[in-house]
Design an enzyme around this catalytic site. Sequence first.
Site, PDB file in Angstrom:
ATOM      1  N   ASP A  10      10.963 -61.402 -81.794  1.00 35.36           N
ATOM      2  CA  ASP A  10       9.919 -60.375 -81.816  1.00 35.36           C
ATOM      3  C   ASP A  10       9.521 -60.067 -80.384  1.00 35.36           C
ATOM      4  OD1 ASP A  10       7.983 -58.694 -83.328  1.00 35.36           O
ATOM      5  OD2 ASP A  10       6.515 -59.900 -82.258  1.00 35.36           O
ATOM      6  N   SER A  11       8.938 -58.910 -80.184  1.00 36.29           N
ATOM      7  CA  SER A  11       8.492 -58.538 -78.850  1.00 36.29           C
ATOM      8  C   SER A  11       7.308 -59.385 -78.387  1.00 36.29           C
ATOM      9  CB  SER A  11       8.094 -57.053 -78.820  1.00 36.29           C
ATOM     10  OG  SER A  11       7.049 -56.799 -79.744  1.00 36.29           O
ATOM     11  N   CYS A  73      10.797 -57.668 -85.816  1.00 34.91           N
ATOM     12  CA  CYS A  73      10.056 -56.672 -85.031  1.00 34.91           C
ATOM     13  C   CYS A  73      10.465 -55.313 -85.575  1.00 34.91           C
ATOM     14  CB  CYS A  73      10.412 -56.793 -83.549  1.00 34.91           C
ATOM     15  SG  CYS A  73       9.744 -55.484 -82.499  1.00 34.91           S
ATOM     16  N   GLU A 158      -4.356 -58.685 -80.500  1.00 38.98           N
ATOM     17  CA  GLU A 158      -3.982 -59.624 -79.448  1.00 38.98           C
ATOM     18  C   GLU A 158      -5.164 -60.014 -78.559  1.00 38.98           C
ATOM     19  OE1 GLU A 158      -0.425 -58.607 -77.364  1.00 38.98           O
ATOM     20  OE2 GLU A 158       0.799 -59.060 -79.134  1.00 38.98           O
ATOM     21  N   CYS A 192       4.299 -53.321 -89.234  1.00 35.08           N
ATOM     22  CA  CYS A 192       4.221 -53.998 -87.945  1.00 35.08           C
ATOM     23  C   CYS A 192       3.806 -55.421 -88.261  1.00 35.08           C
ATOM     24  CB  CYS A 192       3.211 -53.340 -87.018  1.00 35.08           C
ATOM     25  SG  CYS A 192       2.893 -54.275 -85.492  1.00 35.08           S
ATOM     26  N   HIS A 194       2.247 -57.556 -86.684  1.00 40.32           N
ATOM     27  CA  HIS A 194       0.886 -57.934 -86.278  1.00 40.32           C
ATOM     28  C   HIS A 194      -0.135 -57.646 -87.385  1.00 40.32           C
ATOM     29  CE1 HIS A 194       2.343 -58.231 -82.161  1.00 40.32           C
ATOM     30  NE2 HIS A 194       1.141 -58.570 -81.739  1.00 40.32           N
TER      31      HIS A 194
END
Length: 273
Positions: A10-11, A73, A158, A192, A194
Amino acid sequence: MSQHPIGIFDSGYGGLTVLREIVKTLPDHDFLYLGDNARTPYGTRSYETIYAYTLQAVKYLFDQGCELVILACNTASAKALRTIQQRDLPQIAPHKRVLGVIRPTAEVIASYTHTGHIGVLGTTGTVKSESYLIEIKKQAPTLNVHQQACPMWVPLIENGEQDHNGADYFVKKYLDELFSQSQDIDTLLLACTHYPLMLKKMREYLPETVTILNQGDIVAPSLADYLQRHPEIAEKCSQNGKLRFVTTDSPENFDRQAATFFGQSIKSNFVDI
């Protein structure tokens, strides 16, 4: 560390939400997670940049003994996966495999909706790529797919703001923009990795009748099924129940954030890819 873990890329941190569900489903397998935190976010970058970064990550995981790599991702899956599968793998590792998160989701999403209208929430890059529109149309041609980019959600998450009052404006803003496209949407895909961390806040602005799909819940059983259908790949993946985490940025920062996404504390190492 076993020499043939399944690679998860993943990024940044988001892929840990997918890995968490995969580990629950395949607890005996070995996994190597790579987070490219030094170059995140991918969502706003060009196709050429995302492809180059993703290929570097795949090559690193191959060098670590991974026979199978999962791009956990959405942006990398949308913009780099097909090129890597069709152009690069035959040249650099014809017997290894790289899979993404978009196709498994597209294959099953129609079974969740009653109205035939679904919403896809993703990064700007994923939405602009139209990868979900294309893949879902292949699997369910009559489904109505409505997309919405949510560029502020990853920064909020984040920075640990996903459950605080500061997130309300952008959660309501993007959901209102999505449902302005259609009031018949009854299923939302978090496109996504996240976004599962935004689930609690989203629920405050959605009717209980709207189903929200977490990709980890889809990708994990899909991977188990893939390994069952491809024993030639499965037999190469070691099973010692070991996990290893590496990041291209500060391990201390990664470990602190990763606990939120993975659900337990971890210890990572720095790598330069």
